[in-house]
Design a protein around this motif. Structure first.
Motif, PDB file in Angstrom:
ATOM      1  N   PHE A  37       0.836  -1.210   0.000  1.00 35.96           N
ATOM      2  CA  PHE A  37       0.000   0.000   0.000  1.00 35.96           C
ATOM      3  C   PHE A  37       0.866   1.254   0.000  1.00 35.96           C
ATOM      4  CE2 PHE A  37      -3.581  -2.627   1.820  1.00 35.96           C
ATOM      5  CZ  PHE A  37      -4.351  -2.512   0.691  1.00 35.96           C
ATOM      6  N   ALA A  60      -0.796  11.579 -15.106  1.00 36.04           N
ATOM      7  CA  ALA A  60      -1.979  10.725 -15.193  1.00 36.04           C
ATOM      8  C   ALA A  60      -1.590   9.310 -15.601  1.00 36.04           C
ATOM      9  CB  ALA A  60      -2.975  11.314 -16.180  1.00 36.04           C
ATOM     10  N   LEU A  64      -2.265   5.876 -13.693  1.00 39.18           N
ATOM     11  CA  LEU A  64      -2.992   4.785 -14.351  1.00 39.18           C
ATOM     12  C   LEU A  64      -2.154   3.510 -14.358  1.00 39.18           C
ATOM     13  CD1 LEU A  64      -5.453   3.955 -16.024  1.00 39.18           C
ATOM     14  CD2 LEU A  64      -4.213   4.638 -18.036  1.00 39.18           C
ATOM     15  N   GLY A  68      -2.694   2.209 -10.667  1.00 46.16           N
ATOM     16  CA  GLY A  68      -3.893   1.468 -11.040  1.00 46.16           C
ATOM     17  C   GLY A  68      -3.619   0.057 -11.518  1.00 46.16           C
ATOM     18  N   PHE A  76      -2.752  -7.906  -5.470  1.00 51.04           N
ATOM     19  CA  PHE A  76      -3.396  -9.173  -5.803  1.00 51.04           C
ATOM     20  C   PHE A  76      -2.477 -10.330  -5.432  1.00 51.04           C
ATOM     21  CE2 PHE A  76      -6.942  -7.665  -8.281  1.00 51.04           C
ATOM     22  CZ  PHE A  76      -7.789  -8.723  -8.197  1.00 51.04           C
TER      23      PHE A  76
ATOM     24  N   ILE C 136     -10.084   8.426 -16.420  1.00 46.44           N
ATOM     25  CA  ILE C 136      -9.655   7.025 -16.536  1.00 46.44           C
ATOM     26  C   ILE C 136      -8.562   6.723 -15.522  1.00 46.44           C
ATOM     27  CG2 ILE C 136      -8.541   5.384 -18.085  1.00 46.44           C
ATOM     28  CD1 ILE C 136     -10.008   6.686 -20.349  1.00 46.44           C
ATOM     29  N   ALA C 137      -7.617   7.685 -15.372  1.00 47.83           N
ATOM     30  CA  ALA C 137      -6.526   7.464 -14.425  1.00 47.83           C
ATOM     31  C   ALA C 137      -7.053   7.409 -12.995  1.00 47.83           C
ATOM     32  CB  ALA C 137      -5.489   8.570 -14.559  1.00 47.83           C
ATOM     33  N   SER C 140      -8.891   4.349 -11.797  1.00 48.10           N
ATOM     34  CA  SER C 140      -8.087   3.150 -11.572  1.00 48.10           C
ATOM     35  C   SER C 140      -7.556   3.103 -10.143  1.00 48.10           C
ATOM     36  CB  SER C 140      -6.934   3.097 -12.562  1.00 48.10           C
ATOM     37  OG  SER C 140      -5.970   4.055 -12.215  1.00 48.10           O
ATOM     38  N   ILE C 141      -7.770   4.187  -9.372  1.00 49.75           N
ATOM     39  CA  ILE C 141      -7.308   4.165  -7.974  1.00 49.75           C
ATOM     40  C   ILE C 141      -8.289   3.383  -7.108  1.00 49.75           C
ATOM     41  CG2 ILE C 141      -6.754   5.589  -5.977  1.00 49.75           C
ATOM     42  CD1 ILE C 141      -5.805   7.698  -7.757  1.00 49.75           C
ATOM     43  N   PRO C 143      -9.879   0.545  -7.174  1.00 45.32           N
ATOM     44  CA  PRO C 143      -9.651  -0.853  -6.768  1.00 45.32           C
ATOM     45  C   PRO C 143      -8.735  -0.986  -5.562  1.00 45.32           C
ATOM     46  CG  PRO C 143      -9.412  -0.661  -9.131  1.00 45.32           C
ATOM     47  CD  PRO C 143      -9.675   0.703  -8.627  1.00 45.32           C
ATOM     48  N   ILE C 144      -7.765  -0.047  -5.422  1.00 44.57           N
ATOM     49  CA  ILE C 144      -6.874  -0.137  -4.266  1.00 44.57           C
ATOM     50  C   ILE C 144      -7.676   0.041  -2.982  1.00 44.57           C
ATOM     51  CG2 ILE C 144      -5.002   1.042  -3.073  1.00 44.57           C
ATOM     52  CD1 ILE C 144      -3.605   1.330  -5.570  1.00 44.57           C
ATOM     53  N   LEU C 147      -9.619  -3.151  -2.378  1.00 42.92           N
ATOM     54  CA  LEU C 147      -8.745  -4.208  -1.859  1.00 42.92           C
ATOM     55  C   LEU C 147      -8.404  -3.927  -0.398  1.00 42.92           C
ATOM     56  CD1 LEU C 147      -6.196  -4.857  -4.728  1.00 42.92           C
ATOM     57  CD2 LEU C 147      -7.770  -6.473  -3.758  1.00 42.92           C
ATOM     58  N   MET C 148      -8.161  -2.648  -0.122  1.00 40.89           N
ATOM     59  CA  MET C 148      -7.773  -2.268   1.234  1.00 40.89           C
ATOM     60  C   MET C 148      -8.881  -2.582   2.229  1.00 40.89           C
ATOM     61  SD  MET C 148      -6.391   1.480   2.186  1.00 40.89           S
ATOM     62  CE  MET C 148      -4.831   1.620   1.397  1.00 40.89           C
ATOM     63  N   LEU C 163     -11.418  -8.627  -3.696  1.00 38.42           N
ATOM     64  CA  LEU C 163     -10.642  -9.163  -4.823  1.00 38.42           C
ATOM     65  C   LEU C 163     -11.480  -9.170  -6.093  1.00 38.42           C
ATOM     66  CD1 LEU C 163      -8.719 -12.127  -3.206  1.00 38.42           C
ATOM     67  CD2 LEU C 163      -7.794  -9.997  -4.026  1.00 38.42           C
ATOM     68  N   ALA C 166     -11.885  -5.624  -7.402  1.00 39.39           N
ATOM     69  CA  ALA C 166     -10.677  -5.118  -8.051  1.00 39.39           C
ATOM     70  C   ALA C 166     -10.506  -5.783  -9.417  1.00 39.39           C
ATOM     71  CB  ALA C 166      -9.473  -5.390  -7.164  1.00 39.39           C
ATOM     72  N   ALA C 167     -10.747  -7.102  -9.489  1.00 36.99           N
ATOM     73  CA  ALA C 167     -10.614  -7.794 -10.769  1.00 36.99           C
ATOM     74  C   ALA C 167     -11.587  -7.223 -11.787  1.00 36.99           C
ATOM     75  CB  ALA C 167     -10.874  -9.281 -10.579  1.00 36.99           C
ATOM     76  N   ILE C 170     -10.499  -3.688 -12.970  1.00 32.40           N
ATOM     77  CA  ILE C 170      -9.364  -3.722 -13.894  1.00 32.40           C
ATOM     78  C   ILE C 170      -9.811  -4.235 -15.253  1.00 32.40           C
ATOM     79  CG2 ILE C 170      -7.167  -4.827 -14.334  1.00 32.40           C
ATOM     80  CD1 ILE C 170      -6.637  -4.771 -11.400  1.00 32.40           C
ATOM     81  N   LYS C 346     -13.560 -11.404 -23.461  1.00 29.33           N
ATOM     82  CA  LYS C 346     -13.763 -12.096 -24.726  1.00 29.33           C
ATOM     83  C   LYS C 346     -14.770 -11.407 -25.621  1.00 29.33           C
ATOM     84  CE  LYS C 346     -12.733 -16.679 -22.964  1.00 29.33           C
ATOM     85  NZ  LYS C 346     -13.395 -17.942 -22.660  1.00 29.33           N
TER      86      LYS C 346
END
Lengths: 201, 199, 372
Positions: A37, A60, A64, A68, A76, C136-137, C140-141, C143-144, C147-148, C163, C166-167, C170, C346
């Motif tokens: 973390f 950015a 990302l 990210g 994970f 977009i950037a 993406s934070i 998920p952390i 998870l935390m 989990l 986050a999966a 992503i 897919k």
């Protein structure tokens, strides 16, 4: 000093402190999860430094890609490893840590002297700002094309390698032969060796 | 190559079909939005149970002959009948009778088979209690008059959909005396008896 | 192209006229739009929560919230106040620090993303050149944070939910980014204002929806997955994972998750409106109408009307999309985790790539229609 410069100076100080603190935390934290973390925090601080340098696209992209993607993947990895393992007592831990600290301090001192003695040339060109995206793209598609492509091939190799390592080929037609050895309710796996030999159609 | 194209085409066709079905589902959901809400604001409004509602069982102590038919027809032999046999009169004398409504499934077999009609269904359904043993009703509790929605001054009784006048969809504000749609059972009976002369 | 009203310029000029230095005047201006946007986003959440409850009720033939305020409009406020006054519980043997930071990490990027949402030519916090890429950037934070909170809750359901979340985030980030990329390619700019400007002038016919129907679908599906809305809400599935990473949360920390999810939904709807539905552009081009009526677009009252109409148009489009999301919630069953990843990797990813390629080809072939 006007307002903008003051804000910049204060943010630089804050970001530096944040990055140094969190980076030290990554190394010194006892728990791997804390380290992961804190690594994210370090990456974020770096993005802040990019912002201060007027490189907002790079900032950015830093968020990302590093926060990210890379950091989440590290998390994970840490969280999916469900092995409870107590750290064994290492003989002479204090001595080892002291030597590590010494080596690190020496390296730090060396780099500091290099950084302080080198006559840095300050770039006089104005920052690209919003035009940075175009400039980066032009570089990526002209003089940095080869490194860019090589990096992508490298990533592809890693991707395929991960699939080959993680893939399990299950033999599905076992039920026809007999159920006697099916007690564990597991399908037998094809041995890995035949996969890596590459001779199979 | 052709095979691959066919595969792609099939896949695209399936995707389009899935999208079509989702669209149909959406239209159904959308259609539901203009339907009448079925909400009854419960503690303030209550539906009037229908005539054949199978609620708490009412028991009349004086009518019971302790024949134990109710116990025999009960799927789990639930009613507890305690009696003494009076040798002088050669009759059973009922001492106590109880039904545990925590276990009863309200199938109504006991009511159906009771030879003296001392058991009957009520329209009472509010049987919540803090202790499940409180649901074990003895003959006194079983003999209490049932709660009636229409008698409660705190409650607005609402008629169920089948009991509303013709063309009416909302039970709110329907006057008490208003006749429900269709013929009443006694009218059907009368008509049947009229058409079929008593033989 | 008219520049519209310039609130910032006139505000700073007024302050300078009052005798303040330009630096101070700017410093006073800077927090105002931020505060306004923060309040706007929060009130937007109240509206969305109320809408969600009312529409859900209607779709299920219920009445929905009715007693708190007229038509139950104060119900979300009541919910919020309830959560505010609940006991702040940190369960035993959790990690109190991570447990507290997690929800904040989920919410802050979402609120930060409002930086780039435009309601008019000058009616936004900043017209960043980075624009949509910032969103977009930032997204993406999240998920952390998930998870935390999943890890720190000391609960297997929470960990699994974290989990999974986050999966999912992503996986759906990639088709989302590719769909955005196709739009960006047409407008030659990442800035949200430029993206809307490229769609203006022809009313409803100019919207990106017609040029990017596939991209619109991909973006909407991926955005729903990013918000963890119902067809994709398996990380917080109550029935399977007892609400996933939210299991151990109560009170204000839970409220942060709740707030975050609805702010995220509103944000996604806003961005769909901006990227594909022409942003503040009215279905009939206002410029064309004023030209028909022979009015000067620089007339002050006309500018005010245009700006107000622009804000209303954006909000209307946004809430229309929120309505669609609620309707979808009660139509589509929840997918399994393998179906979710299948759909993401897919189906959406190849289709998004094909869409990008198609857009590039069309842009070269018909530069007049697909942005030169």
């Amino acid at each position: 000093m006007n307002l903008g410069e003051g804000v910049q100076l204060v943010s630089f100080g804050l970001l530096t402190a944040l990055m140094l603190g969190s980076a030290l935390g990554v190394v010194l934290a006892q728990s791997v999860v804390y380290s992961a973390f804190l690594l994210g925090l370090t990456f974020t601080g770096m993005a802040g430094l990019y912002l201060l340098l007027n490189a907002d696209f790079v900032a950015a992209a830093q968020i990302l890609v590093y926060v990210g993607a890379v950091n989440v993947l590290i998390l994970f990895g840490v969280m999916l490893v469900n092995k409870q393992m107590a750290f064994e007592k290492v003989p002479g831990l204090a001595l080892r840590q002291a030597t590590t600290g010494l080596v690190c301090a020496g390296l730090f001192g060396l780099l500091t002297t290099v950084a302080l003695t080198t006559p840095w040339m300050l770039s006089t060109t104005t920052p690209a700002g919003d035009g940075a995206i175009v400039a980066i793209a032009q570089h990526l598609f002209s003089d940095f094309l080869l490194p860019f492509e090589v990096a992508s091939v490298l990533l592809l190799m890693a991707l395929i390698g991960a699939i080959v390592l993680a893939r399990r080929d299950l033999l599905m037609d076992n039920s026809a032969t007999g159920l006697s050895d099916d007690l564990e309710l597991k399908l037998p796996e094809r041995p890995k060796a035949s996969l890596s030999s590459g001779g199979e159609p | 190559m052709l095979k691959f194209l066919k595969k792609v085409g099939d896949y695209a066709g399936e995707a389009v079909q899935a999208a079509k079905y989702i669209g149909q589902g959406l239209s159904v959901t959308f259609d539901h939005m203009q339907r009448r809400p079925v909400t009854v604001q419960y503690p303030y409004e209550k539906l009037i149970p229908s005539e054949r509602y199978r609620g708490r069982i009412h028991f009349e102590y004086d009518k019971c002959i302790a024949c134990e038919v109710c116990v025999r027809v009960c799927p789990i032999n639930l009613p507890v009948v305690d009696y003494d046999f009076n040798k002088a009169t050669k009759k059973k004398e009922l001492k106590s009778y109880s039904i545990d409504f925590g276990v009863c499934i309200f199938c109504g077999n006991c009511v159906e088979f009771c030879p003296t009609n001392c058991l009957s269904m009520t329209e009472e359904y509010e049987l919540a209690s803090y202790d499940r043993h409180d649901l074990n009703f003895d003959s006194v509790a079983l003999g209490r008059m049932p709660y009636k929605v229409t008698d409660d001054p705190m409650v607005t009784p609402l008629r169920e959909l089948a009991y509303l006048p013709k063309g009416e969809m909302d039970p709110h504000g329907v006057p008490d005396g208003e006749r429900r749609a269709g013929r009443r059972p006694e009218e059907i009976l009368e008509e049947l008896e009229g058409a079929q002369p008593h033989s | 192209m008219t520049s519209g009203i310039d609130l910032q310029g006139s505000f700073i000029r007024a302050l300078i006229d009052l005798g303040l230095s330009p630096g101070v005047a700017k410093a006073i201006w800077i927090p105002l739009p931020l505060l306004l946007m923060l309040i706007g986003a929060t009130i937007g959440v109240l509206v969305v929560v109320w809408l969600e409850r009312k529409i859900s009720a209607a779709a299920q033939q219920r009445v929905g919230p009715e007693f708190a305020g007229p038509l139950g409009t104060l119900q979300p406020v009541a919910d919020g106040v309830k959560l505010l006054f609940k006991e702040d519980i940190i369960p035993a043997s959790t990690d109190p620090w991570l447990f507290t930071i997690g929800p904040a990490l989920v919410v802050i990027p979402v609120f930060l993303s409002y930086l780039i949402v435009p309601f008019g030519q000058n009616l936004n916090i900043t017209n960043l050149g980075l624009g949509i890429f910032l969103w977009i950037a930032l997204s993406s934070i999240a998920p952390i944070g998930l998870l935390m909170s999943g890890y720190s809750s000391n609960n297997k359901y929470s960990l699994l939910g974290g989990l999974r979340a986050a999966a999912q985030s992503i996986s759906y980030e990639i088709p989302l980014a590719l769909a955005v990329l196709a739009v960006v390619m047409m407008s030659n700019s990442l800035s949200t204002v430029d993206i809307v400007n490229q769609q203006t002038g022809y009313g409803i016919l100019g919207w990106n929806l017609w040029r990017q129907p596939l991209g619109f679908l991909i973006f909407w599906i991926a955005a729903l997955a990013e918000c963890e809305r119902l067809p994709f809400d398996l990380p917080e599935a109550e029935e399977e994972l007892v609400a996933g990473y939210q299991t151990e949360y109560a009170g204000m920390r839970f409220a942060l998750f709740y707030l975050g999810s609805y702010v995220n939904l509103t944000l996604s709807a806003l961005l769909v409106a901006v990227l594909y539905l022409g942003g503040w552009e009215f279905p009939i081009s206002i410029d064309w109408l004023t030209g028909l009526a022979g009015l000067d677009p620089a007339t002050p009252w006309l500018q005010i009307i245009t700006a107000a109409l622009g804000i209303l148009t954006v909000l209307f489009k946004t809430y229309l999309l929120v309505f669609l999301a609620v309707l979808l919630r009660w139509t589509v069953p929840r997918v399994r985790i393998d179906q979710l990843l299948d759909l993401g990797w897919k189906f959406l990813l190849p289709v998004a790539l094909a869409n990008l390629l198609l857009t590039a080809g069309l842009k070269i072939t018909f530069p007049a229609f697909f942005g030169g």
